[in-house]
Motif scaffolding. Structure first.
Motif, PDB file in Angstrom:
ATOM      1  N   PRO A   1      -5.842   0.861  -9.837  1.00 58.31           N
ATOM      2  CA  PRO A   1      -5.980   1.698  -8.217  1.00 58.31           C
ATOM      3  C   PRO A   1      -7.115   2.514  -8.808  1.00 58.31           C
ATOM      4  N   GLU A   2      -8.144   3.327  -8.530  1.00 52.92           N
ATOM      5  CA  GLU A   2      -8.837   4.532  -8.164  1.00 52.92           C
ATOM      6  C   GLU A   2      -7.784   5.256  -8.618  1.00 52.92           C
ATOM      7  N   PHE A   3      -6.511   6.467  -8.206  1.00 50.46           N
ATOM      8  CA  PHE A   3      -5.872   6.857  -8.349  1.00 50.46           C
ATOM      9  C   PHE A   3      -5.308   7.075  -9.960  1.00 50.46           C
ATOM     10  N   MET A   4      -4.752   5.605 -10.381  1.00 53.45           N
ATOM     11  CA  MET A   4      -4.875   5.658 -12.099  1.00 53.45           C
ATOM     12  C   MET A   4      -5.926   6.102 -13.162  1.00 53.45           C
ATOM     13  N   ILE A   5      -6.664   5.592 -12.104  1.00 54.68           N
ATOM     14  CA  ILE A   5      -8.153   6.012 -12.941  1.00 54.68           C
ATOM     15  C   ILE A   5      -8.132   7.607 -13.395  1.00 54.68           C
ATOM     16  N   GLN A   6      -8.436   8.233 -12.133  1.00 54.41           N
ATOM     17  CA  GLN A   6      -8.581   9.747 -12.314  1.00 54.41           C
ATOM     18  C   GLN A   6      -7.354  10.334 -12.524  1.00 54.41           C
ATOM     19  N   ALA A   7      -6.320   9.980 -12.839  1.00 55.74           N
ATOM     20  CA  ALA A   7      -5.956  10.831 -13.391  1.00 55.74           C
ATOM     21  C   ALA A   7      -5.365  10.585 -14.215  1.00 55.74           C
ATOM     22  N   ARG A   8      -6.252   9.304 -14.883  1.00 58.54           N
ATOM     23  CA  ARG A   8      -5.999   9.556 -16.671  1.00 58.54           C
ATOM     24  C   ARG A   8      -7.516  10.548 -17.220  1.00 58.54           C
ATOM     25  N   LEU A   9      -8.067  10.535 -16.346  1.00 56.14           N
ATOM     26  CA  LEU A   9      -9.490  11.365 -16.667  1.00 56.14           C
ATOM     27  C   LEU A   9      -9.303  12.574 -16.472  1.00 56.14           C
ATOM     28  N   ARG A  10      -8.439  13.057 -15.261  1.00 57.89           N
ATOM     29  CA  ARG A  10      -8.006  14.821 -15.106  1.00 57.89           C
ATOM     30  C   ARG A  10      -6.625  15.195 -16.711  1.00 57.89           C
ATOM     31  N   TRP A  11      -6.147  14.090 -17.551  1.00 57.17           N
ATOM     32  CA  TRP A  11      -5.478  13.876 -18.243  1.00 57.17           C
ATOM     33  C   TRP A  11      -6.413  14.015 -19.987  1.00 57.17           C
ATOM     34  N   GLY A  12      -7.181  13.402 -19.604  1.00 60.39           N
ATOM     35  CA  GLY A  12      -8.254  13.696 -20.994  1.00 60.39           C
ATOM     36  C   GLY A  12      -9.274  14.604 -20.823  1.00 60.39           C
ATOM     37  N   ASN A  13      -8.926  15.342 -19.658  1.00 56.75           N
ATOM     38  CA  ASN A  13      -9.888  16.583 -19.723  1.00 56.75           C
ATOM     39  C   ASN A  13     -11.364  16.071 -19.106  1.00 56.75           C
ATOM     40  N   LEU A  14     -11.575  14.635 -18.302  1.00 57.08           N
ATOM     41  CA  LEU A  14     -12.443  14.392 -18.374  1.00 57.08           C
ATOM     42  C   LEU A  14     -12.996  14.274 -17.049  1.00 57.08           C
TER      43      LEU A  14
ATOM     44  N   ARG B   1       0.534  -1.282  -0.060  1.00 52.25           N
ATOM     45  CA  ARG B   1      -0.468  -0.298   0.681  1.00 52.25           C
ATOM     46  C   ARG B   1       0.355   1.044   0.334  1.00 52.25           C
ATOM     47  N   ASN B   2       2.185   1.230   0.858  1.00 52.44           N
ATOM     48  CA  ASN B   2       2.324   1.953   1.336  1.00 52.44           C
ATOM     49  C   ASN B   2       3.427   2.526  -0.689  1.00 52.44           C
ATOM     50  N   SER B   3       4.214   1.354  -1.574  1.00 54.06           N
ATOM     51  CA  SER B   3       4.318   1.714  -2.540  1.00 54.06           C
ATOM     52  C   SER B   3       3.531   2.456  -3.549  1.00 54.06           C
ATOM     53  N   PHE B   4       2.644   1.610  -3.495  1.00 52.88           N
ATOM     54  CA  PHE B   4       1.333   2.770  -4.272  1.00 52.88           C
ATOM     55  C   PHE B   4       1.090   4.282  -3.869  1.00 52.88           C
ATOM     56  N   GLN B   5       1.328   4.094  -3.055  1.00 49.57           N
ATOM     57  CA  GLN B   5       0.947   5.303  -2.486  1.00 49.57           C
ATOM     58  C   GLN B   5       2.028   6.853  -2.967  1.00 49.57           C
TER      59      GLN B   5
ATOM     60  N   LEU C   1       3.362   9.523 -11.083  1.00 52.07           N
ATOM     61  CA  LEU C   1       2.592   9.187 -11.664  1.00 52.07           C
ATOM     62  C   LEU C   1       2.552  10.376 -12.528  1.00 52.07           C
ATOM     63  N   GLU C   2       2.758  11.432 -12.339  1.00 52.22           N
ATOM     64  CA  GLU C   2       2.421  12.547 -13.462  1.00 52.22           C
ATOM     65  C   GLU C   2       3.582  12.363 -15.146  1.00 52.22           C
ATOM     66  N   SER C   3       4.309  10.990 -14.257  1.00 49.43           N
ATOM     67  CA  SER C   3       5.374  11.508 -15.765  1.00 49.43           C
ATOM     68  C   SER C   3       4.509  10.244 -17.130  1.00 49.43           C
ATOM     69  N   LEU C   4       3.134  10.110 -16.259  1.00 51.82           N
ATOM     70  CA  LEU C   4       2.743   8.853 -17.597  1.00 51.82           C
ATOM     71  C   LEU C   4       1.365   9.732 -18.331  1.00 51.82           C
ATOM     72  N   ARG C   5       1.345  11.342 -18.116  1.00 54.08           N
ATOM     73  CA  ARG C   5       0.543  12.375 -18.388  1.00 54.08           C
ATOM     74  C   ARG C   5       0.944  11.874 -20.484  1.00 54.08           C
ATOM     75  N   GLU C   6       1.892  12.141 -20.594  1.00 53.77           N
ATOM     76  CA  GLU C   6       2.688  12.086 -21.811  1.00 53.77           C
ATOM     77  C   GLU C   6       2.000  11.061 -22.922  1.00 53.77           C
ATOM     78  N   LEU C   7       1.186   9.972 -22.349  1.00 56.96           N
ATOM     79  CA  LEU C   7       0.678   8.971 -23.036  1.00 56.96           C
ATOM     80  C   LEU C   7      -0.782   9.095 -23.692  1.00 56.96           C
ATOM     81  N   VAL C   8      -1.233   9.818 -22.538  1.00 57.83           N
ATOM     82  CA  VAL C   8      -2.679  10.512 -22.743  1.00 57.83           C
ATOM     83  C   VAL C   8      -3.138  11.308 -23.663  1.00 57.83           C
ATOM     84  N   ARG C   9      -3.972  11.577 -24.331  1.00 52.89           N
ATOM     85  CA  ARG C   9      -4.550  12.441 -25.651  1.00 52.89           C
ATOM     86  C   ARG C   9      -6.284  12.535 -25.179  1.00 52.89           C
ATOM     87  N   PRO C  10      -7.128  13.409 -25.003  1.00 49.43           N
ATOM     88  CA  PRO C  10      -8.128  14.050 -24.755  1.00 49.43           C
ATOM     89  C   PRO C  10      -9.075  13.279 -26.510  1.00 49.43           C
TER      90      PRO C  10
END
Length: 232
Positions: free
Chosen positions: A126-139, A79-83, A90-99
């Protein structure tokens, strides 16, 4: 029900998943080599998709159990590792997502018509990965009634239990639901429980194994036109 990757946003999953697992491996380096962690973690994700669970354990619990069994990593350390990954990498993956701008417009029109929206992404993250993709996709401002993550789901697509779980959560018969996705195996398998399906073929995925029939098919523009006919 809307699939996420390839349906509501563009993402290079062939690179996204390995980089995600590599990041987690780096956080667990005190317990296992990167190579071994990556092998076990990828196997755990594949097992979620391949093997029907008993409905008693969440996907999160099943992944943790696999990592504990093969790597002897305590749950608290996992759990600590995921956090830490969420906080530091996490933000290093942003470049792979496009809206996909039209996708947001489609969701907005559904919302205006009072349609309950479910983010039916395969719950291996985990949910934080899904919420991040929503954010990067402007959703991230879309008011989904429910989204599936590994914390709240006991099954994965293409298992029938996945779709039954969602219908139960909505309090609806599956026949009153529409599954929208771009994967002929994972998304269209909703027909097995009686759901209607729309195959978004802008970036269609055709896997080995069952390719289920779809009730409707077309690109994002066709999806928008189809949904508008349902509202009229």
């Amino acid at each position: 029900l809307f699939d996420l990757d390839g349906t509501l946003l563009r993402v290079q999953m062939a690179e996204f998943i390995p980089r995600y697992i590599e990041g987690l491996a780096a956080q667990c380096r005190d317990y296992a080599s990167a190579k071994k962690f990556e092998r076990v973690m990828l196997g755990a994700i594949r097992s979620l998709i391949r093997d029907t669970g008993d409905g008693q354990q969440t996907n999160e619990q099943r992944i943790y159990a696999t990592l504990q069994e093969h790597l002897a990593i305590p749950e608290s350390a996992l759990r600590n590792s995921f956090q830490r990954f969420a906080d530091e990498q996490l933000e290093s993956l942003r470049e792979l997502v496009r809206p996909i701008p039209l996708a947001k417009q489609i969701l907005s029109e559904c919302q205006q018509q009072g349609v309950r929206l479910v983010l039916a992404t395969n719950p291996v993250f985990p949910e934080f990965m899904i919420q991040a993709r929503l954010r990067w996709g402007n959703l991230d401002d879309v008011p989904f009634h429910h989204l599936t993550s590994f914390e709240n789901s006991c099954y994965c697509k293409p298992q029938s239990g996945y779709f039954r779980e969602i219908a139960k959560q909505l309090g609806l018969a599956p026949e009153r639901c529409l599954m929208v996705g771009n994967d002929t195996n994972q998304d269209l398998s909703a027909v097995a429980v009686g759901m209607q399906t729309f195959l978004v073929d802008t970036w269609v995925i055709e896997r080995e194994g069952a390719a289920w029939p779809c009730d409707h098919r077309g690109d994002h523009g066709a999806l928008q036109r189809f949904l508008r006919t349902q509202f009229s």
